[in-house]
Design an enzyme around this catalytic site. Structure first.
Site, mmCIF file in Angstrom:
data_model
loop_
_atom_site.group_PDB
_atom_site.id
_atom_site.type_symbol
_atom_site.label_atom_id
_atom_site.label_comp_id
_atom_site.label_asym_id
_atom_site.label_seq_id
_atom_site.Cartn_x
_atom_site.Cartn_y
_atom_site.Cartn_z
ATOM 1 N N LYS A 82 3.686 13.152 -6.134
ATOM 2 C CA LYS A 82 3.284 12.106 -5.204
ATOM 3 C C LYS A 82 4.579 11.585 -4.601
ATOM 4 C CE LYS A 82 1.828 7.413 -4.780
ATOM 5 N NZ LYS A 82 1.460 6.159 -5.444
ATOM 6 N N GLY B 49 -3.406 -0.661 -2.308
ATOM 7 C CA GLY B 49 -4.041 -1.785 -1.641
ATOM 8 C C GLY B 49 -5.520 -1.964 -1.937
ATOM 9 N N THR C 259 -3.273 -1.054 -9.724
ATOM 10 C CA THR C 259 -3.193 -2.469 -10.086
ATOM 11 C C THR C 259 -4.552 -3.123 -10.307
ATOM 12 O OG1 THR C 259 -1.145 -2.611 -8.828
ATOM 13 C CG2 THR C 259 -2.202 -4.691 -9.409
#
Lengths: 275, 51
Positions: free
Chosen positions: A115, A203, A225
């Site tokens: 990534k 996000g 997250t």
């Protein structure tokens, strides 16, 4: 991997029942990719990976800290053996640093997948398009499977695909912000023109954001997250898993077009008060 | 001393050790054959939690 959920409707065989996607020849039944950062404990992380039914998870690469008690711990030992480890280049500020991270990881036995993140400024955590392009070119030439993390820029996505990148990973909104898909129109274009899988990365703060990404036509999402900081990470991972299935199923079913104004869904004739 | 012996001495027994020697990544297969010389710069990293 079974992706069908009996409570999500009756999608026919051949569509949702075997609804896999492929990155560089490797097939994934799960469209929910997990980041492993920010969990309170390794156990919480592992429970979330299991609940998500993730088949690919990201790891970062850092120097061994000989002074820290956990300095030698290896997170991969807490992960299921059958998930694909996707090393990231988090921390790389330049193309050179990103290439170095990726080569170090591969030499040490991690998969030759990356990534790719090139992030020059920690204040905003936004990826550098030029550095990402340069690093992608070098890593592709070196035989890596490259998944670049990019801003939601359709032209950049097309350029990276043109180089041979095996997926593109546009952000929904900045890393860790939890703000959802702030660039829907650009992501729509990226999906429309893509010839490789599109993974929305960063996000996504709520399951509904993940559903929205799949409804827009993204092939998968990467979430970290929002799950890691939940009060119940494993429950949140399950919620994201269901949202991904729902969004994907809705996409396959054919979403209606939005309209400017209301349109009656009940007959407009035969009214009791006369027409 | 080989890289494998160095890792053993540093008590790094985890599944993945990521090693650079003088700026070049060292393939895991050759940890036991690469002899370190005086003045070599060795970097040891590992996979950690990250997104």
């Amino acid at each position: 991997m079974p992706t069908a959920e009996p409570d999500l409707g009756h999608a026919s065989e051949g569509t949702a029942m075997s609804d896999e996607f492929t990155i560089n020849g490797r097939t994934f039944g799960s469209r929910l990719i997990l980041g492993t950062g920010r969990y309170a404990t390794l156990d919480a992380m592992r429970s979330a990976v299991d609940a998500a039914q993730a088949e690919m998870v990201t790891v970062a690469v850092r120097l061994v800290d000989f002074d820290a008690p956990t300095g030698k711990a290896d997170i991969t030992e807490a992960l299921p053996d059958d998930v694909l480890l996707l090393p990231n280049t988090a921390g790389a500020r330049t193309a050179e640093e990103a290439v170095r991270f990726a080569r170090l990881a591969r030499a040490g036995g991690l998969p030759a997948w990356v990534k790719l993140e090139v992030i020059p400024d920690q204040r905003y955590l936004l990826p550098d398009p030029v550095g990402t392009l340069e690093a992608a070119e070098e890593l592709l030439a070196d035989g890596f499977t490259v998944l670049p993390y990019i801003n939601a820029d359709p032209v950049l996505a097309a350029r990276l695909e043109g180089l041979g990148c095996h997926a593109v990973m546009p952000l929904g909104s900045p890393i860790g912000s939890g703000r959802g898909l702030k660039l829907r129109d650009s992501i729509r274009i990226i999906v429309e023109q893509a010839t490789v899988p599109v993974v929305i990365d960063a996000g996504l703060g709520a399951p509904s954001h993940a559903a929205e990404a799949l409804e827009l036509g993204a092939d998968a999402v990467l979430v970290n997250t929002a799950i890691a900081v939940a009060d119940e990470p494993a429950v949140m991972a399950d919620a994201f898993r269901l949202a991904v299935l729902a969004g994907r199923r809705g996409r396959l079913a054919g979403l209606m077009e939005e309209r400017e104004r209301g349109t009656a869904s009940s007959p407009t004739s035969g009214l009791l008060g006369g027409s | 001393m080989t890289i494998a012996q160095l890792l053993e001495r540093l008590e790094i027994t985890s599944r993945y050790a990521l090693v650079e020697r003088n700026g070049c990544p060292v393939p895991r297969e050759s940890f036991s054959v690469v002899e370190l010389a005086a003045g070599d710069e060795v970097v040891v990293a590992r996979p950690v939690a990250g997104g």
